[in-house]
Design a protein around this motif. Sequence first.
Motif, PDB file in Angstrom:
ATOM      1  N   HIS A  27     -51.029  36.511  30.580  1.00  0.00           N
ATOM      2  CA  HIS A  27     -51.564  36.637  31.939  1.00  0.00           C
ATOM      3  C   HIS A  27     -50.563  37.321  32.864  1.00  0.00           C
ATOM      4  O   HIS A  27     -50.317  36.860  33.987  1.00  0.00           O
ATOM      5  N   GLU A  28     -49.990  38.410  32.350  1.00  0.00           N
ATOM      6  CA  GLU A  28     -49.011  39.203  33.104  1.00  0.00           C
ATOM      7  C   GLU A  28     -49.445  40.659  33.097  1.00  0.00           C
ATOM      8  O   GLU A  28     -50.143  41.097  32.167  1.00  0.00           O
ATOM      9  N   PRO A  29     -49.012  41.450  34.077  1.00  0.00           N
ATOM     10  CA  PRO A  29     -49.279  42.888  34.022  1.00  0.00           C
ATOM     11  C   PRO A  29     -48.457  43.528  32.888  1.00  0.00           C
ATOM     12  O   PRO A  29     -47.304  43.127  32.657  1.00  0.00           O
ATOM     13  N   PRO A  30     -49.024  44.484  32.166  1.00  0.00           N
ATOM     14  CA  PRO A  30     -48.287  45.114  31.063  1.00  0.00           C
ATOM     15  C   PRO A  30     -46.934  45.691  31.475  1.00  0.00           C
ATOM     16  O   PRO A  30     -45.972  45.629  30.711  1.00  0.00           O
ATOM     17  N   GLU A  31     -46.837  46.201  32.692  1.00  0.00           N
ATOM     18  CA  GLU A  31     -45.569  46.794  33.129  1.00  0.00           C
ATOM     19  C   GLU A  31     -44.453  45.761  33.290  1.00  0.00           C
ATOM     20  O   GLU A  31     -43.273  46.115  33.383  1.00  0.00           O
ATOM     21  N   ASP A  32     -44.814  44.484  33.296  1.00  0.00           N
ATOM     22  CA  ASP A  32     -43.806  43.427  33.379  1.00  0.00           C
ATOM     23  C   ASP A  32     -43.288  42.991  32.010  1.00  0.00           C
ATOM     24  O   ASP A  32     -42.387  42.153  31.929  1.00  0.00           O
ATOM     25  N   ILE A  33     -43.847  43.530  30.942  1.00  0.00           N
ATOM     26  CA  ILE A  33     -43.423  43.201  29.580  1.00  0.00           C
ATOM     27  C   ILE A  33     -42.553  44.343  29.073  1.00  0.00           C
ATOM     28  O   ILE A  33     -43.035  45.446  28.829  1.00  0.00           O
ATOM     29  N   HIS A  34     -41.264  44.080  28.947  1.00  0.00           N
ATOM     30  CA  HIS A  34     -40.310  45.112  28.527  1.00  0.00           C
ATOM     31  C   HIS A  34     -39.997  44.973  27.036  1.00  0.00           C
ATOM     32  O   HIS A  34     -40.137  43.892  26.457  1.00  0.00           O
ATOM     33  N   ASP A  35     -39.566  46.075  26.451  1.00  0.00           N
ATOM     34  CA  ASP A  35     -39.325  46.112  25.008  1.00  0.00           C
ATOM     35  C   ASP A  35     -38.319  45.069  24.529  1.00  0.00           C
ATOM     36  O   ASP A  35     -38.418  44.586  23.410  1.00  0.00           O
ATOM     37  N   ASP A  36     -37.346  44.730  25.365  1.00  0.00           N
ATOM     38  CA  ASP A  36     -36.292  43.817  24.926  1.00  0.00           C
ATOM     39  C   ASP A  36     -36.426  42.395  25.496  1.00  0.00           C
ATOM     40  O   ASP A  36     -35.557  41.562  25.295  1.00  0.00           O
ATOM     41  N   ASP A  37     -37.544  42.110  26.156  1.00  0.00           N
ATOM     42  CA  ASP A  37     -37.785  40.744  26.655  1.00  0.00           C
ATOM     43  C   ASP A  37     -38.013  39.798  25.482  1.00  0.00           C
ATOM     44  O   ASP A  37     -38.748  40.127  24.546  1.00  0.00           O
ATOM     45  N   ASN A  38     -37.418  38.612  25.555  1.00  0.00           N
ATOM     46  CA  ASN A  38     -37.733  37.583  24.580  1.00  0.00           C
ATOM     47  C   ASN A  38     -39.081  36.997  24.991  1.00  0.00           C
ATOM     48  O   ASN A  38     -39.199  36.328  26.018  1.00  0.00           O
ATOM     49  N   LEU A  39     -40.095  37.267  24.184  1.00  0.00           N
ATOM     50  CA  LEU A  39     -41.451  36.890  24.560  1.00  0.00           C
ATOM     51  C   LEU A  39     -41.682  35.391  24.535  1.00  0.00           C
ATOM     52  O   LEU A  39     -42.548  34.886  25.249  1.00  0.00           O
ATOM     53  N   MET A  40     -40.905  34.683  23.751  1.00  0.00           N
ATOM     54  CA  MET A  40     -41.006  33.222  23.756  1.00  0.00           C
ATOM     55  C   MET A  40     -40.515  32.679  25.099  1.00  0.00           C
ATOM     56  O   MET A  40     -41.080  31.732  25.633  1.00  0.00           O
ATOM     57  N   ASP A  41     -39.476  33.295  25.644  1.00  0.00           N
ATOM     58  CA  ASP A  41     -38.985  32.899  26.962  1.00  0.00           C
ATOM     59  C   ASP A  41     -40.017  33.172  28.053  1.00  0.00           C
ATOM     60  O   ASP A  41     -40.017  32.515  29.095  1.00  0.00           O
ATOM     61  N   LEU A  42     -40.894  34.154  27.809  1.00  0.00           N
ATOM     62  CA  LEU A  42     -41.937  34.486  28.788  1.00  0.00           C
ATOM     63  C   LEU A  42     -43.180  33.613  28.634  1.00  0.00           C
ATOM     64  O   LEU A  42     -44.119  33.740  29.401  1.00  0.00           O
ATOM     65  N   GLY A  43     -43.190  32.746  27.622  1.00  0.00           N
ATOM     66  CA  GLY A  43     -44.306  31.820  27.468  1.00  0.00           C
ATOM     67  C   GLY A  43     -45.161  32.018  26.233  1.00  0.00           C
ATOM     68  O   GLY A  43     -46.142  31.301  26.046  1.00  0.00           O
TER      69      GLY A  43
END
Length: 84
Positions: free
Chosen positions: A18-34
């Motif tokens: 439930h985030e905008p795609p531009e807020d998802i970066h290649d090196d973000d830990n996706l588990m940390d994002l939920g």
Amino acid sequence: MNRLTLERMRADVARLLHEPPEDIHDDDNLMDLGLDSMRLMKLASLWREAGARVEFADLAVEATLGQWWALIDAGAASSGNDTP
């Protein structure tokens, strides 16, 4: 069947978080994002349906979009499925 792209992967992850795609970066830990294991299983299934050779366990090792794309891109190249 649509060819899987990095931007489609980003959009799929963003939709589940439930985030905008531009807020998802290649090196973000996706588990940390939920992102949790159930959503990760859903992504793996969705991307396999799109032709990617990827398993849940592969995605769980390193939960970044950049690492996932490297795995999927390498799998497509090695299987000869990298043509649209």
